[in-house]
Write an enzyme that holds these catalytic residues in place. Structure first.
Site, short mmCIF file in Angstrom:
data_model
loop_
_atom_site.label_atom_id
_atom_site.label_comp_id
_atom_site.label_asym_id
_atom_site.label_seq_id
_atom_site.Cartn_x
_atom_site.Cartn_y
_atom_site.Cartn_z
N ASP A 92 49.33 43.52 50.01
CA ASP A 92 49.14 44.90 50.21
C ASP A 92 50.30 45.42 51.03
O ASP A 92 50.51 44.97 52.24
CB ASP A 92 47.75 44.89 50.89
CG ASP A 92 46.58 44.75 49.98
OD1 ASP A 92 46.63 45.21 48.97
OD2 ASP A 92 45.75 44.38 50.85
N ASP A 142 36.03 45.34 41.36
CA ASP A 142 35.28 45.06 42.64
C ASP A 142 33.80 44.62 42.58
O ASP A 142 32.95 45.24 41.90
CB ASP A 142 35.55 46.24 43.59
CG ASP A 142 36.93 46.57 43.87
OD1 ASP A 142 37.71 45.71 43.87
OD2 ASP A 142 37.24 47.70 44.47
#
Lengths: 259, 206
Positions: free
Chosen positions: A132, A13
């Site tokens: 997702d 990330d």
């Protein structure tokens, strides 16, 4: 017989050009530096790297292209970039900076044509759909596999399987399935949903969310029918080292590239 | 000087940087005149066959590449840059290629039950070649070396002797082609870590 190796992919990330939650180095190396992180994983024998831009601003995307450029100048391995890609021009900037593939998620749900646009320009091979997904209990007692957007905060009402098939038809060349119920639990990937997605499409599927130990990787690459396994925490916290993981998988009969 | 051909098809930076780190003088060119002045050329590329060949024709680079190869100087095609060398490409219709290597570029179909493999062929696959009698491009690589592939179409050359290495993916995928000064790889040496670096180093030496 030779075969295509199952891929092991660390995900990093990035916020404002800095890696957050990267691998913890034992020596005096800047753990927030994307280049240092990439070098570490390159030497560990990672098969690809995914950088996920969690900066939500326009400036963030410019910084991200610079991150990709610096990483691609240092390590010579495939790089995928996700997060914040809303337009073809965002994808173009990242690919020109050295990304192999771009991964789109919420913006593809809002405007599915984006998949086709990227695919037409850079080919199916460069076009990744990130999904997702959540298992949602419905009022009638049945369970729905629902697509979520905006980092998993907003339900879309869409079912996972028709969505991945549509994405494939529109030109996606790979699906990254992140099952949110499993994500961060370290209790293993969602094998059932991963296998169902992998059988629904004819393009590679990368499993994401829930890896806590090497056995989880083994299961998702066999029972879960995934072509690749993506993970963050277990690599970053060195719970699992990629060379050890690959030797374990190889001993279990999974084709992997051991370097 | 080694020239990398820019025809608007994807990223050239990884190839350029990999060569620069090997100490090679390298430049990016997009016009026939600069190409003619080069000692070696590399044709990289990602994307669609039709768009790529159209882009090369538009700038006269197709003829310049053919002329360059006829002069005997070293050429390396990578991925789409290898596929463009054949007579005909069958991606989204039927398109004429550069006709440098007789053959076709066809869709990879891997659907002979029970084998049902995913396309694109994406990831690391190992090469089939004989290290003791291999093309100079592959010199020094151990048998079964893994390279990074990402493609949905593959090259089937008319002359099997031009195939320097294959990879197994349901069918025998042509992984590398060599014929005198013409070299090409379906895999991406610039993305294949140390093994790929060795291929680029070999290209600098030939």
């Amino acid at each position: 017989m030779h075969m295509l190796a199952k891929r092991i992919i660390p995900c990093l990330d990035v916020d404002g050009g800095r890696v957050v939650k990267g691998v913890r180095f034992f020596d005096h190396v800047d753990a927030g530096d994307p280049v240092e992180q990439a070098k570490f994983y390159d030497q560990s024998g990672a098969d690809e790297l995914v950088f996920y831009d969690i900066t939500a601003s326009h400036e963030g995307r410019k910084i991200m292209a610079d991150v990709v450029r610096r990483v691609a100048e240092t390590v010579f391995m495939p790089i995928t970039v996700g997060g914040g890609i809303r337009e073809l021009s965002d994808a173009t900037a990242l690919i020109q900076a050295g990304a192999e593939k771009v991964s789109i998620n919420s913006s593809a749900v809002r405007r599915p044509e984006l998949i086709s646009e990227i695919s037409r320009k850079f080919g199916r091979c460069a076009t990744v759909l990130g999904v997702d997904a959540n298992r949602v209990q419905q009022s009638d007692g049945t369970e729905k596999w629902e697509v979520f957007i905006n980092g998993g905060r907003v339900g879309t009402g869409r079912d996972v399987l028709p969505w991945v098939k549509e994405a494939e038809e529109r030109g996606a060349g790979e699906i990254v399935l992140n099952v949110m119920n499993a994500d961060g639990t370290l209790e293993g990937y969602d094998l059932e949903m991963t296998a169902a997605v992998s059988e629904a499409v004819r393009i590679p599927v990368v499993a994401s969310g829930g890896a806590g130990k090497p056995e989880d990787m083994l299961r998702v690459l066999t029972v879960g029918k995934a072509d690749a396994a993506l993970a963050a925490s277990i690599f970053h916290f060195r719970t699992c080292l990629i060379p050890d993981l690959k030797r374990f998988l190889q001993a279990q009969g999974v084709p992997v590239r051991v370097v | 000087m080694i020239s990398i051909i820019d025809y608007g098809m994807g990223n050239l930076e990884s190839v350029r940087k990999a060569l620069a780190l090997l100490g090679a003088p390298v430049q990016i060119v997009s016009d026939p005149e600069s190409l003619r002045r080069s000692d070696k050329i590399i044709l990289p590329g990602v994307g669609a066959f039709r768009d790529a060949i159209a882009a090369l024709r538009k700038t006269g680079m197709d003829a310049a590449i053919t002329e360059f190869i006829a002069s005997g100087k070293a050429f390396l095609g990578i991925c789409l840059g290898m596929q463009l060398l054949v007579d005909t490409g069958f991606e989204d219709g039927e398109h004429r290629g550069l006709s440098i290597i007789p053959g076709q570029c066809i869709r990879l179909t891997v659907d002979q039950p029970p084998l049902r493999l995913k396309v694109p062929h994406m990831g690391w696959n190992s090469l089939n070649f004989d290290p003791s009698h291999c093309a100079p491009l592959l010199a020094g690589l151990p048998a079964d070396t893994y390279m990074y592939f990402v493609h949905s179409y593959h090259v089937v050359p008319a002359d099997p002797k031009t195939v320097a290495a294959t990879a197994d993916y349901g069918v025998k995928v042509t992984a590398a082609i060599t014929r005198d000064n013409v070299m090409a790889t379906q895999f991406h040496p610039e993305k294949s870590q140390a093994a790929g670096r060795k291929v680029l180093e070999n290209f600098l030496r030939v």
